[in-house]
Design a protein around this motif. Structure first.
Motif, PDB file in Angstrom:
ATOM      1  N   LEU A  54      35.399  36.177  33.589  1.00  0.00           N
ATOM      2  CA  LEU A  54      36.150  37.255  33.127  1.00  0.00           C
ATOM      3  C   LEU A  54      36.181  37.488  31.793  1.00  0.00           C
ATOM      4  N   VAL A  55      36.455  36.605  30.938  1.00  0.00           N
ATOM      5  CA  VAL A  55      36.485  36.774  29.631  1.00  0.00           C
ATOM      6  C   VAL A  55      35.223  37.178  28.925  1.00  0.00           C
ATOM      7  N   ASP A  56      34.150  36.864  29.303  1.00  0.00           N
ATOM      8  CA  ASP A  56      32.787  37.354  28.864  1.00  0.00           C
ATOM      9  C   ASP A  56      32.818  38.698  29.286  1.00  0.00           C
ATOM     10  N   LEU A  57      32.877  39.091  30.609  1.00  0.00           N
ATOM     11  CA  LEU A  57      32.898  40.561  31.111  1.00  0.00           C
ATOM     12  C   LEU A  57      33.694  41.290  30.423  1.00  0.00           C
ATOM     13  N   GLN A  58      34.879  40.892  30.059  1.00  0.00           N
ATOM     14  CA  GLN A  58      35.819  41.911  29.421  1.00  0.00           C
ATOM     15  C   GLN A  58      35.347  42.376  28.150  1.00  0.00           C
ATOM     16  N   MET A  59      34.806  41.342  27.322  1.00  0.00           N
ATOM     17  CA  MET A  59      34.199  41.660  26.015  1.00  0.00           C
ATOM     18  C   MET A  59      32.901  42.778  26.288  1.00  0.00           C
ATOM     19  N   LYS A  60      31.898  42.681  27.366  1.00  0.00           N
ATOM     20  CA  LYS A  60      30.858  43.235  27.660  1.00  0.00           C
ATOM     21  C   LYS A  60      31.428  44.779  28.109  1.00  0.00           C
TER      22      LYS A  60
ATOM     23  N   TYR B  28      29.584  46.770  34.521  1.00  0.00           N
ATOM     24  CA  TYR B  28      30.217  45.703  33.853  1.00  0.00           C
ATOM     25  C   TYR B  28      31.682  45.979  34.345  1.00  0.00           C
ATOM     26  N   ARG B  29      32.119  47.165  34.372  1.00  0.00           N
ATOM     27  CA  ARG B  29      33.618  47.565  34.771  1.00  0.00           C
ATOM     28  C   ARG B  29      33.815  47.213  36.094  1.00  0.00           C
ATOM     29  N   GLN B  30      32.721  47.473  36.999  1.00  0.00           N
ATOM     30  CA  GLN B  30      33.059  46.845  38.525  1.00  0.00           C
ATOM     31  C   GLN B  30      32.823  45.749  38.727  1.00  0.00           C
ATOM     32  N   LEU B  31      31.815  44.792  37.869  1.00  0.00           N
ATOM     33  CA  LEU B  31      31.777  43.458  38.158  1.00  0.00           C
ATOM     34  C   LEU B  31      33.001  42.763  37.650  1.00  0.00           C
ATOM     35  N   TYR B  32      33.713  43.282  36.586  1.00  0.00           N
ATOM     36  CA  TYR B  32      35.014  42.874  36.003  1.00  0.00           C
ATOM     37  C   TYR B  32      35.971  42.800  37.009  1.00  0.00           C
ATOM     38  N   GLU B  33      36.238  43.833  37.700  1.00  0.00           N
ATOM     39  CA  GLU B  33      37.070  44.289  38.615  1.00  0.00           C
ATOM     40  C   GLU B  33      37.031  43.532  39.896  1.00  0.00           C
ATOM     41  N   GLY B  34      35.687  43.021  40.366  1.00  0.00           N
ATOM     42  CA  GLY B  34      35.506  42.437  41.564  1.00  0.00           C
ATOM     43  C   GLY B  34      35.974  40.846  41.284  1.00  0.00           C
ATOM     44  N   LEU B  35      35.555  40.461  40.081  1.00  0.00           N
ATOM     45  CA  LEU B  35      35.788  39.080  39.949  1.00  0.00           C
ATOM     46  C   LEU B  35      37.463  38.892  39.687  1.00  0.00           C
ATOM     47  N   LEU B  36      37.858  39.898  39.027  1.00  0.00           N
ATOM     48  CA  LEU B  36      39.257  39.636  39.156  1.00  0.00           C
ATOM     49  C   LEU B  36      40.219  39.334  40.088  1.00  0.00           C
ATOM     50  N   GLN B  37      39.698  40.377  41.346  1.00  0.00           N
ATOM     51  CA  GLN B  37      40.172  40.358  42.420  1.00  0.00           C
ATOM     52  C   GLN B  37      39.991  38.927  43.322  1.00  0.00           C
ATOM     53  N   ARG B  38      38.721  38.518  42.977  1.00  0.00           N
ATOM     54  CA  ARG B  38      38.412  37.303  43.487  1.00  0.00           C
ATOM     55  C   ARG B  38      39.224  35.981  43.038  1.00  0.00           C
ATOM     56  N   MET B  39      39.325  35.886  41.665  1.00  0.00           N
ATOM     57  CA  MET B  39      40.169  35.013  41.138  1.00  0.00           C
ATOM     58  C   MET B  39      41.715  35.163  41.542  1.00  0.00           C
ATOM     59  N   LYS B  40      41.963  36.387  41.770  1.00  0.00           N
ATOM     60  CA  LYS B  40      43.429  36.039  42.450  1.00  0.00           C
ATOM     61  C   LYS B  40      43.602  35.907  43.918  1.00  0.00           C
ATOM     62  N   GLU B  41      42.356  36.051  44.645  1.00  0.00           N
ATOM     63  CA  GLU B  41      42.247  35.486  45.919  1.00  0.00           C
ATOM     64  C   GLU B  41      42.206  34.026  45.968  1.00  0.00           C
ATOM     65  N   ALA B  42      41.394  33.457  45.073  1.00  0.00           N
ATOM     66  CA  ALA B  42      40.917  32.041  44.977  1.00  0.00           C
ATOM     67  C   ALA B  42      42.186  31.296  44.857  1.00  0.00           C
ATOM     68  N   GLY B  43      43.105  31.619  43.663  1.00  0.00           N
ATOM     69  CA  GLY B  43      44.399  31.173  43.471  1.00  0.00           C
ATOM     70  C   GLY B  43      45.392  31.113  44.780  1.00  0.00           C
ATOM     71  N   VAL B  44      45.658  32.309  45.452  1.00  0.00           N
ATOM     72  CA  VAL B  44      46.149  32.207  46.618  1.00  0.00           C
ATOM     73  C   VAL B  44      45.838  30.969  47.903  1.00  0.00           C
ATOM     74  N   SER B  45      44.287  31.233  47.735  1.00  0.00           N
ATOM     75  CA  SER B  45      43.579  30.455  49.066  1.00  0.00           C
ATOM     76  C   SER B  45      43.931  28.817  48.564  1.00  0.00           C
ATOM     77  N   ALA B  46      44.019  28.646  47.409  1.00  0.00           N
ATOM     78  CA  ALA B  46      43.988  27.105  46.809  1.00  0.00           C
ATOM     79  C   ALA B  46      45.500  26.371  47.252  1.00  0.00           C
ATOM     80  N   GLY B  47      46.270  27.354  47.407  1.00  0.00           N
ATOM     81  CA  GLY B  47      47.679  26.828  47.990  1.00  0.00           C
ATOM     82  C   GLY B  47      47.970  26.856  49.122  1.00  0.00           C
TER      83      GLY B  47
END
Length: 780
Positions: free
Chosen positions: A229-235, A415-434
């Motif tokens: 996400l950090v790399d995508l935000q810069m792109k 880049y904007r769509q990929l960034y938004e999708g990865l951001l959503q996945r990261m939020k879901e992964a954080g919830v699933s891990a718990g």
């Protein structure tokens, strides 16, 4: 006249029925005995073979049964514990938004097989071994605990590690239950408690490992997404800056709207040009038609003009042409009725000229109008083509600028769509891990087995019986296949192609066993066997020799053979016994019979008959004595004479092949009705071979179960090469109790009373002998 075959009479005395010369000729005529195909079933042959080798089969069964029984009793009891794990489908409630894109009914056949392999993996086995301390107790292979202390199984050397894993996996069995999602786990051990502990620990470790692996994979995915996400935000920021800078440099404002207007204008000009070209081609075609000057074509096409003046001119032209046609018709009628000089015809012709002038004038007007319309359409087409070319240049210029603009815009949006999708996945992964969701569930835990699963003594004993029976049957067939000896007359006939003259049994049932069940000394005596036809004329063996006599008397056409030579393939096959008994049964007919011992190498007839050493055949052939001095009468029968072998010469074969032997046989033919010659074995020496052509009939004696097939064939070939008159094969020493002679059983019970050798019937046998003496054999 010679007698016919022997038949038993009601009184128990064997009588001979005389045959007529016609019957004798018919009986003696066939010399070729075809080998008829056996009518017996294959199953019957197999049953006889098994009965023949029954003791071998029973020995194999008993041996295998005993070995398996002893091994089963000495085996250490093995216990087996069972458990099961259910592998459910993944829980779709944990999927967010559009992440669950696959069908819930999808089934991967390799999924459950993969889990089975995981349960059988080395890593899971080492974890269980370490947790239960099986490397210290020796329980991985189900053996007794070991006093030796070993280090951590994950740190031991490769050889010891392989031993631990091999012992553990050798006792482990993992199987997928058919048509289910349940995996069954089985473990065998000499300790029932250990077996249950291993299964439960293995299943629990497997479930925990699956949960840990899922949690760790989710967290790893979350960390990776965070870095991405950090790399995508810069792109995204960089791509947006490039897009804005390019718009300013190329003065692109409202790219989408402007591009739509330019394209629409280009399409409209293209359509207008196409319409103008079509209109110009129509005007040009009509103009070319007007230039042709054809009034009919112009009149027919004039309706296509679109101006009101042109339409009226065309209508006027049509009227003039109609009037012209009408006047021409009138002129033709008047010319026909009144001739060309009629005054009204001249008027009409003047009218026609006037109308022609008007028509030409109207056509010039129409042509002028058509030319003007054509030039107008051509000019409009050229103008539209110039406008279209200018619009194309403007569209191309816009497209050149839009290419890079669209590239920059597409990169920015992706880049904007990929960034938004990865951001959503990261939020879901954080919830699933718990969330502690797992689709692996232990269905049945392993219980301590009540009894051992091995050894299964009933099953092992049953398997031993089957294995022993199969081994015995196979060994029986193998031994039968390796048996190269001749045992039956059918085999002898099939191998040699010679007629079977009969078979001589080992001894009748009465000879082998008395009425009280004890053996008789007479059956074991060589004299009893070699003189059986005289000592026990009612025995089965004596009857077999009389059957041989009947076969011999019927072998030659016209007259029975005088010189009968008896030989064998190999030594110890009973040729001397056959010679003696054959001579006795022939003498019992009341004819003069001479028994010659032509075995000059190993003579035995004089010993059998109780005669001491004296001059014989060899002395006669060498000229040291005469026939009258060498021939002696036997005490057995008054008409049976014996010519012993005499002094063993150094050259027996040369003596038997000499002219002296031929002369001796010629002289003896005049003095005796039958001459039985005992000769050495055919394959051992050549004595019998050189003497066989001078015999009227040659009997080839073979011993059942001793003479090989090769020996029989070779002896036949040797005799046939010298044109010997081989009458047939005599099978000697036949064991009638063998399954090979099954057909004898069904007659044995019915006719057993004809063969009596017990003590109570001995007197009756002597009476029978008296009745078969020369005095009572008048028919012979």
């Amino acid at each position: 006249m010679d007698s016919g075959p022997l038949v038993p009479a009601n009184s128990g005395v064997v009588r001979e029925i005389p045959l007529t010369s016609l019957e004798l000729g018919r009986a003696a005529a066939p010399q070729v005995y075809p080998i008829l195909p056996s009518q017996e079933s294959v199953a019957g042959e197999y049953i006889r073979l098994l009965a023949k080798r029954k003791w071998i089969i029973l020995s194999c069964v008993a041996t295998v049964f005993a070995v398996v029984a002893i091994a089963s009793l000495k085996m250490t009891p093995i216990y087996e514990a069972n458990g099961s794990i259910a592998i459910n489908k993944p829980d779709t409630t944990l999927n967010f938004q559009n992440s669950a894109t696959f069908s819930l009914d999808y089934y991967d056949p390799t999924e459950l097989d993969t889990e089975v392999k995981i349960l059988q993996s080395d890593l899971l086995a080492l974890q269980v071994i370490k947790e239960l301390n099986l490397d210290h107790s020796g329980g991985a292979s189900g053996q007794a605990p070991s006093l030796e202390v070993t280090p951590d199984p994950l740190q031991v050397d490769s050889a010891h590690l392989s031993s631990l894993i091999g012992g553990f996996k050798g006792s482990l069995r993992v199987a997928l239950s058919p048509n289910t999602r349940i995996i069954e786990v089985h473990y065998r051990s000499g300790d029932p408690q250990m077996a249950a502990n291993v299964v439960n620990t293995l299943m629990q470790t497997y479930v925990e490992n699956n949960f840990k692996s899922r949690f760790e994979s989710t967290m790893q995915a979350s960390d990776w997404l965070n870095k991405q996400l950090v790399d995508l935000q810069m792109k995204v920021e960089t791509s947006q800056e490039k897009l804005v800078r390019y718009q300013k440099e190329h003065e692109i404002l409202g790219m989408d709207e402007k591009q739509n207007i330019t394209t629409a204008k280009l399409d409209e000009l293209n359509k207008a040009l196409t319409s103008a070209e079509s209109e110009r081609m129509d005007k040009e075609a009509f103009y070319r038609l007007m230039e042709s000057g054809d009034p009919d074509a112009i009149a027919s096409s004039a309706g296509g003009l679109d101006t009101p003046g042109s339409q009226s001119a065309c209508a006027l032209l049509e009227n003039l042409r109609a009037k012209q046609a009408e006047l021409r018709i009138q002129a033709a009628d008047l010319n026909t009725q009144f001739g060309p000089s009629y005054h009204k015809l001249a008027q009409i012709n003047n009218q026609l000229k006037e109308i022609d002038t008007q028509i030409q004038a109207e056509m010039r007007k129409i042509a002028s109008k058509v030319r003007g319309q054509y030039m107008t359409a051509l000019q409009r087409e050229n103008m539209l083509r110039d406008a279209l070319e200018k619009q194309k240049q403007e569209a191309n210029k816009l497209n050149e600028s839009a290419i890079q603009y669209n590239i920059l815009k597409r990169d920015s949006e992706s880049y904007r769509q990929l960034y938004e999708g990865l951001l959503q996945r990261m939020k879901e992964a954080g919830v699933s891990a718990g969330l502690k969701s797992n689709n692996f569930r232990i269905v049945d835990t392993a219980r301590v087995p009540n009894g051992p699963i091995e050894p299964n003594i009933p099953r092992n004993l049953g398997f031993a019986l089957v294995l022993g029976l199969m081994s015995g049957v196979g060994l029986a067939f193998l031994l039968e296949g390796l048996d190269n000896t001749v045992r039956t007359t059918e085999q002898a006939q099939a191998i040699s192609g010679l007629a079977p003259l009969g078979m001589i049994p080992l001894g009748s049932k009465g000879m082998r066993e008395g009425s009280n069940g004890k053996r008789l000394a007479l059956a074991a005596s060589n004299e009893a066997v070699e003189l059986i036809t005289q000592v026990r004329p009612q025995s089965q063996m004596a009857e077999s020799y009389r059957a041989l006599r009947t076969s011999l008397l019927l072998t030659n056409l016209g007259a029975p053979p005088k010189v009968i030579m008896v030989t064998s393939a190999l030594p110890q096959e009973g040729k001397s016994t056959t010679s003696i008994n054959c001579a006795i049964v022939l003498a019992q007919k009341g004819v003069r019979v001479l028994l010659i011992d032509a075995d000059l190498r190993r003579p035995s007839i004089h010993k059998t008959l109780g005669m001491g050493p004296r001059s014989g055949l060899s002395n006669v052939l060498t000229g040291s004595t005469t026939l009258q001095q060498a021939i002696t009468r036997t005490p057995i029968l008054p008409n049976l004479h014996v010519l012993p072998a005499g002094t063993p010469p150094p050259n027996p074969a040369e003596l038997l092949a000499s002219t002296n032997m031929r002369d001796v046989l010629a002289q003896l033919r005049e003095e005796y009705d039958h001459i039985v010659v005992d000769t050495p074995p055919t394959l051992s020496v050549t004595d019998a071979v050189v003497l066989s052509p001078r015999a009227d009939a040659v009997i080839l004696v073979i011993r059942s179960g001793q003479t090989t097939k090769q020996a029989l064939r070779r002896s036949r070939d040797v005799l046939m090469q010298v044109n010997a008159k081989v009458s047939g094969v005599l099978l000697n020493a036949v064991d009638l109790s063998s399954p090979d002679y099954y057909y004898y059983y069904e007659y044995q019970g019915k006719y057993a009373r004809y063969y009596r050798d017990d003590e109570s019937s001995h007197n009756g046998d002597e009476e029978d002998v008296e009745e078969t003496s020369p005095a009572s054999s008048s028919s012979a």
